[in-house]
Enzyme design. Sequence first.
Site, short mmCIF file in Angstrom:
data_model
loop_
_atom_site.label_atom_id
_atom_site.label_comp_id
_atom_site.label_asym_id
_atom_site.label_seq_id
_atom_site.Cartn_x
_atom_site.Cartn_y
_atom_site.Cartn_z
N ARG A 57 -15.40 0.84 7.09
CA ARG A 57 -16.08 1.48 5.97
C ARG A 57 -15.94 2.99 6.14
O ARG A 57 -16.56 3.57 7.02
CB ARG A 57 -17.56 1.07 5.99
CG ARG A 57 -18.36 1.47 4.79
CD ARG A 57 -19.84 1.26 5.04
NE ARG A 57 -20.38 2.35 5.83
CZ ARG A 57 -21.31 2.23 6.76
NH1 ARG A 57 -21.81 1.07 7.07
NH2 ARG A 57 -21.75 3.30 7.42
N HIS A 59 -22.90 3.70 4.40
CA HIS A 59 -23.27 2.35 3.93
C HIS A 59 -23.61 2.41 2.45
O HIS A 59 -23.13 1.61 1.65
CB HIS A 59 -24.47 1.84 4.73
CG HIS A 59 -25.13 0.63 4.15
ND1 HIS A 59 -24.52 -0.60 4.13
CD2 HIS A 59 -26.33 0.47 3.53
CE1 HIS A 59 -25.34 -1.46 3.53
NE2 HIS A 59 -26.44 -0.84 3.16
N TYR A 114 -24.49 8.74 12.94
CA TYR A 114 -24.40 7.64 13.90
C TYR A 114 -22.98 7.30 14.34
O TYR A 114 -22.78 6.41 15.13
CB TYR A 114 -25.11 6.39 13.35
CG TYR A 114 -24.69 5.93 11.96
CD1 TYR A 114 -23.54 5.18 11.78
CD2 TYR A 114 -25.46 6.25 10.84
CE1 TYR A 114 -23.16 4.74 10.52
CE2 TYR A 114 -25.09 5.81 9.57
CZ TYR A 114 -23.94 5.07 9.41
OH TYR A 114 -23.58 4.63 8.16
#
Lengths: 397, 324
Positions: free
Chosen positions: A289, A293, A302
């Site tokens: 990805r 998100h 992160y």
Amino acid sequence: MDEPQAWLPTDPRSRPSHDQVVAGLKGVDEGGAELVQLLTPEGERVPDERFDRYAADITAEDLKDLYRDLVLVRRADREGNSLQRQGELGIWVPLLGQEAAQVGSGRALRPTDMCFPSYREHGVAWTRGIDPTELLGIFRGTDHGGWDFAGKRFHPYTIVIGNQCLNAAGYAMGQRFESKVGDSETGEATICYFGDGATSQGDVHEGFVWAAAYDAPLVFFCQNNQWAISVPLSRQTRVPLYQRARGYGFPGVRVDGNDVLACLAVTRWALEECRTGNGPVLIEAFTYRMDSHTTSDDATRYRLADEVELWKLKDPIERVRVHLARRHGVEPEFFEAVEAEADELGERLRTFCRAMPQPGPERMFSEVYADASPQVDAQRDTHLAYHESFTTEGEPA
Amino acid sequence: MSTTMAKALNDGLRAAMERDPRVLVMGEDVGRLGGVFRITDGLQKDFGEQRVLDTPLSESGIIGAAVGLAVRGFRPVCEIQFDGFVFPGYDQIVSQLAKLRFRTQGKVPVPIVVRIPFGGGIGAVEHHSESPESLFAHVAGLKVVACSNAADAHWMIQQAILSDDPVIFFEPKRRYWEKGEVDPDLGAAPPLHSARVVRPGSTLTLATYGPMVRTCLEAATAAVDDGHDLEVIDLRSLSPLDLGPVAESVRRTGRLVVVSEAPSESSVTSEVAARIQQECFFSLEAPVLRVTGFDTPYPPSRLEDDYLPDLDRVLDAVDRSLAW
């Protein structure tokens, strides 16, 4: 990844530590030796003894169509992201980087096959003939999805993680009960999309159990994009996801999720297995990805920029472009034309989005039930009368 | 025809399956065993394994697969073995079953019935005696009903299966073996979502449902000795509630006691009490009182006689209402 037996030590001190075991999964850039790939990141066609025949009919024209799909799907996705940033959408769920997994698998489906998406499957929706404008209502907050679910055979987006795996299992059971399985020409199948994070949900496990118990013609298509919001794959599993299928008694395959040709071929194979009665099948599309998100989180908090940079080199669109240009001599005019079409699509999406009507309050009360509900009907009447009470005579409400 | 509630349900399921080949029965042990309470006894033998499915032990699976089957055009009737086991399937019930129709603006109906044997009084171990109906009645998109006698069981299960809405169907397990008259004429059955006066009276209104209907009828019989003529109303439908007959009754009697086995807080009984005081404020001679289970987890079965409302607790509430 080695079989666990290979680690069994004669000397206990030689046994790998927990971290070492999991480390094999932390290398998110490598799919391992069993990764099915037909088109390398450099655009080279590589042979695959098992799956070549499922892509043997794909001509240069077909590849150009796939390229067009990829580009348009990416553009629709980027427009969605931009529209959220401009305040036109409440949220957007980007698919950037996962175009090949979605287009490749989606183009393997027949119109009679059923599809149960999660909420990121804008590219699969595209392959089912659903216009990207039809997805906007969910993210603008005007509806929960309004496309032709039965006609397109594309179920509503499912937001609760993993629920759709059981719904898909039930649907596929129905296909079997109706004797739609057993013939590769007339047979039907179902495909269910979910992410790597979903594999930690009970419903995915139960979906595997049910599909296996009833020999359901169901392709579980896991897009392993390596991250469940901010939580990495290593927090979901100690074994590669495709290997889990073995524990349920059906085959699992890991495919390069950035390779549209491999995704198409592997999904065709899996659907064929299902149509002829050998389902279910698990496909793990090994991808990444590239964006957050959703537009609500910030992936830079992160994960490392290096990781993202590495995956840029495996871009699903660029490899097809290079392949078309080098191997098939496709002229720049084709790519420019696709780009112009993408521009038009983007403009159409923006215009459509801004013109979307605000639903009336009666929508809240409609289709909650099939049969009358006195309570809901009374609340509707009272609320609409309340709205009416603000209307001054001679003026619009 | 006099028959047990269990047999009445079995006959009702059979009739629904004969009427419509898209009706499926599914759940753990519903096939060969005939269900833990034998409600589906003989159905698999007559309709085959594809219409009476012995499923994996998986409540979320039962509901979730039923949703998919319904999307495909089937009309599944799911059995959850016991009330306390429904919670692994609660996510699918709340997230998919209840909302799919609304989400799709009516394009994807989910005509599914979830049968749940509920309530205590059978001396069972933990998780086998609960009354979770309020948790479902609170969920928009679901319809919730509870039968209390053989005739209602027979017709309500068929009406629930005919409905295009998801229906949570509560069966009072301790009444399964009680007999009652069943009229085979569907025309005689009241609509699914209607309350019914099961004993007319003039002194006070008892509103209840499921296993407590019989308890309230017994209380009404006992109260005659004290000169009280109690009206008993079986709510039958918990969502939507049909409070018309209750309001009409309270306007005559001026007093209402609501009775249920479930804990009292935020429950069906709270809803009845709140809405009746709102609607019948000037008719009430006393506050609406409730007799319920306690706001505790269901106790070990040796204590359930203390937990469950009985005839005396109902009569005690009647006395308190009349003393107002």
